[in-house]
Design a protein around this motif. Structure first.
Motif, PDB file in Angstrom:
ATOM      1  N   TYR A   1       0.831  -1.209   0.000  1.00 58.70           N
ATOM      2  CA  TYR A   1       0.000   0.000   0.000  1.00 58.70           C
ATOM      3  C   TYR A   1       0.864   1.257   0.000  1.00 58.70           C
ATOM      4  N   THR A   2       1.898   1.260   0.835  1.00 59.80           N
ATOM      5  CA  THR A   2       2.776   2.426   0.937  1.00 59.80           C
ATOM      6  C   THR A   2       3.534   2.666  -0.356  1.00 59.80           C
ATOM      7  N   LEU A   3       4.097   1.612  -0.933  1.00 56.91           N
ATOM      8  CA  LEU A   3       4.864   1.760  -2.178  1.00 56.91           C
ATOM      9  C   LEU A   3       3.976   2.247  -3.316  1.00 56.91           C
TER      10      LEU A   3
ATOM     11  N   VAL B   1       3.266   5.976  -3.100  1.00 58.36           N
ATOM     12  CA  VAL B   1       4.311   6.939  -3.494  1.00 58.36           C
ATOM     13  C   VAL B   1       4.700   6.759  -4.960  1.00 58.36           C
ATOM     14  N   GLY B   2       3.871   6.041  -5.700  1.00 61.63           N
ATOM     15  CA  GLY B   2       4.097   5.910  -7.130  1.00 61.63           C
ATOM     16  C   GLY B   2       4.997   4.776  -7.557  1.00 61.63           C
ATOM     17  N   LEU B   3       5.279   3.855  -6.637  1.00 63.96           N
ATOM     18  CA  LEU B   3       6.098   2.693  -6.957  1.00 63.96           C
ATOM     19  C   LEU B   3       5.192   1.467  -7.023  1.00 63.96           C
ATOM     20  N   GLU B   4       4.954   0.957  -8.221  1.00 61.81           N
ATOM     21  CA  GLU B   4       4.065  -0.185  -8.392  1.00 61.81           C
ATOM     22  C   GLU B   4       4.614  -1.405  -7.662  1.00 61.81           C
TER      23      GLU B   4
ATOM     24  N   MET C   1       8.585   5.140   5.796  1.00 60.23           N
ATOM     25  CA  MET C   1       9.338   6.147   5.058  1.00 60.23           C
ATOM     26  C   MET C   1      10.813   5.764   4.940  1.00 60.23           C
ATOM     27  N   GLU C   2      11.324   5.096   5.977  1.00 57.61           N
ATOM     28  CA  GLU C   2      12.701   4.600   5.897  1.00 57.61           C
ATOM     29  C   GLU C   2      12.799   3.557   4.793  1.00 57.61           C
ATOM     30  N   LEU C   3      11.824   2.656   4.736  1.00 60.17           N
ATOM     31  CA  LEU C   3      11.831   1.613   3.714  1.00 60.17           C
ATOM     32  C   LEU C   3      11.735   2.221   2.322  1.00 60.17           C
ATOM     33  N   VAL C   4      10.843   3.204   2.155  1.00 60.60           N
ATOM     34  CA  VAL C   4      10.696   3.861   0.858  1.00 60.60           C
ATOM     35  C   VAL C   4      12.008   4.510   0.430  1.00 60.60           C
ATOM     36  N   ALA C   5      12.694   5.159   1.379  1.00 62.15           N
ATOM     37  CA  ALA C   5      13.970   5.817   1.075  1.00 62.15           C
ATOM     38  C   ALA C   5      14.998   4.802   0.607  1.00 62.15           C
ATOM     39  N   ARG C   6      15.035   3.658   1.260  1.00 64.06           N
ATOM     40  CA  ARG C   6      16.004   2.625   0.880  1.00 64.06           C
ATOM     41  C   ARG C   6      15.677   2.025  -0.477  1.00 64.06           C
TER      42      ARG C   6
END
Length: 226
Positions: free
Chosen positions: A17-19, A22-25, A107-112
């Protein structure tokens, strides 16, 4: 497309859901069998891989991916509740590009994820370059490393570390600089990650591994002055 292989439905659904948000399929899988089936249909840009899984553990899956020519360079981030130094090193030794210990912030995961995707994209978009030193040859465009004419299989991060050292021949690269350049950020001062990748690089390169010098208390370099 990003694949998330995680048997905990709450974590898996939140990550996907988070990915997507933020526009990451992204697409999630509960069982390894589902992941392997999907992999036959579409190769993802990145895999988020849990270690503790039914049917087959994450390390076994990672080793299979690294052994296959089709997926040897697939970026992989491990998601696991195991947080000991031994488990981190074991995961990195198996070829993981990064390691996130549960519980982790989204957000940490998204950044990585973004940092790893960016590095993978940079590696694929470079102009044709090649480097040579003694028995070691590195071709950036072909993502190819050879020692005495024999091709050596490296993970994406190992290849990036070697590229950085070869590009800066004779210059000392600090651990922080390597983390910044190869991983795209510094995470919790885990310079041990760099040390693990240098160690596996030396092992895989065999006799050419001796070209990578340790500068005690500072970092690493390869060769003399350029």
């Amino acid at each position: 497309m990003i694949y998330c292989l995680e048997d905990d439905s709450a974590i898996r659904e939140l990550v996907v859901y988070t990915l997507n948000g933020v526009g990451l399929e992204a697409c999630g899988f509960e069982r390894p069998s589902e992941f392997w089936e999907a992999l036959q249909q579409e190769k993802p840009q990145l895999l988020l891989l849990d270690l503790m899984l039914p049917q087959e553990d994450g390390l076994s899956i990672l080793k299979k991916l690294r052994a296959s020519a089709a997926t040897r360079n697939l970026p992989v981030i491990l998601l696991t509740a195991k947080g000991t130094e031994y488990d981190k090193v074991k995961g990195l030794d198996a070829g993981a590009d990064d390691y996130v210990t549960k519980p982790f912030g989204m957000m940490e995961l998204v950044a990585r994820v973004k940092a790893l995707l960016r590095r993978a994209g940079d590696a694929g978009g470079r102009e044709a370059q090649a480097y040579a030193m003694d028995s070691l040859r590195l071709d950036v465009a072909r993502h190819e490393v050879k020692v005495n004419g024999q091709e050596i299989t490296l993970t994406l991060k190992e290849f990036e570390v070697l590229c950085l050292l070869m590009e800066n021949r004779g210059l000392v690269m600090t651990r922080d600089k390597i983390l910044d350049h190869v991983w795209g950020y510094r995470f919790d001062g885990e310079s041990r990650t760099v040390d693990v990748h240098i160690r596996t690089l030396r092992q895989k390169l065999g006799e050419a591994g001796a070209l990578i010098e340790t500068v005690r208390g500072v970092g690493y370099k390869i060769g003399g002055d350029a």
